[in-house]
Enzyme design. Sequence first.
Site, PDB file in Angstrom:
ATOM      1  N   GLU A 101       0.842  -1.196   0.000  1.00 28.60           N
ATOM      2  CA  GLU A 101       0.000   0.000   0.000  1.00 28.60           C
ATOM      3  C   GLU A 101       0.880   1.249   0.000  1.00 28.60           C
ATOM      4  OE1 GLU A 101      -3.545  -0.368   2.373  1.00 28.60           O
ATOM      5  OE2 GLU A 101      -3.323   1.694   3.110  1.00 28.60           O
ATOM      6  N   ASP A 103       0.203   5.359   0.795  1.00 30.36           N
ATOM      7  CA  ASP A 103      -0.842   6.201   1.365  1.00 30.36           C
ATOM      8  C   ASP A 103      -0.507   7.677   1.368  1.00 30.36           C
ATOM      9  OD1 ASP A 103      -2.409   3.978   2.146  1.00 30.36           O
ATOM     10  OD2 ASP A 103      -1.305   3.779   4.020  1.00 30.36           O
ATOM     11  N   GLU A 105      -2.801  10.281   3.490  1.00 29.24           N
ATOM     12  CA  GLU A 105      -3.970  10.367   4.347  1.00 29.24           C
ATOM     13  C   GLU A 105      -3.986  11.729   5.041  1.00 29.24           C
ATOM     14  OE1 GLU A 105      -4.443   5.803   5.868  1.00 29.24           O
ATOM     15  OE2 GLU A 105      -2.706   6.921   6.632  1.00 29.24           O
TER      16      GLU A 105
END
Length: 277
Positions: A101, A103, A105
């Site tokens: 993953e 990210d 955020e």
Amino acid sequence: MAPRSLAVLAVALALLQAASAKSWLGAKFTTDGTVREGYDASGQQVVMLSLDQHSGAAGFNSKEQFLYGEFSIEMKLIPGNSAGTVSCFYLSSGDGDWHDEIDMEFMGNSSGQPVVLNTNVWANGDGKKEHQFDLWFDPAADYHTYTIIWNPTNIIFKVDGNVIRCFKRYADLPYPSAKPMTLHATLWDGSYWATEKGKVPIDWSSAPSSSPYRSYSANACVSGGACHAGRDGWMSRQLDSDEWGTVRWAERNYMRYNYCQDGWRFPQGLPAECSRH
């Protein structure tokens, strides 16, 4: 038909054609939760994600999977008290124990406090690689561009064209390189974690919370298919000295958390890449 009516029709058709040319949601993504779409005055498609206590998380998810690429979106974050909310733009291979993953955020804030951008990289299920930054502008006042460049050499995070982080690959350490990933944009309830380590939850009395997205672009290799013709611009991309200077500027002035400085979290020793930067 009267000339005036013909003129109005011509304008309407021109706007429709412009909007169709700039439309990307339905062709490229599936959606979850409360997702609304429209167009701004320039014909640019705008996708609004909304969150309230009953609707649950909202998001859009790419129909295709990718193995390397450059991905960008313009976002305008939730204005006012956004504490407890998390707005995301990320790539993920799935939810399994060994998933990869990448990210970006955005962790909501109490009114007047900085919004925190959390960048993270997961490789084979290990995701304790966060760099967090206080944004140096109001991300709710206008659209800003957020970019992920993922290639076999490094992962680059950019804000409005400025590089703020580069996660480098080392031959003997895990790196996202073999698992195709889906692109996601989501808005969800992160009350347990997002603001002051979960101390400030969402104030549902001001719901719904909404965040608009526009100008999505992907120059990427589709899993099982071809790479985009413009891949030379990002496939071998590495930072030059000026861009490393921008990274140091972001770290020096706006970094809130660096996992490579968190000895309490890693009592057996910091991750190996921390000593190689």
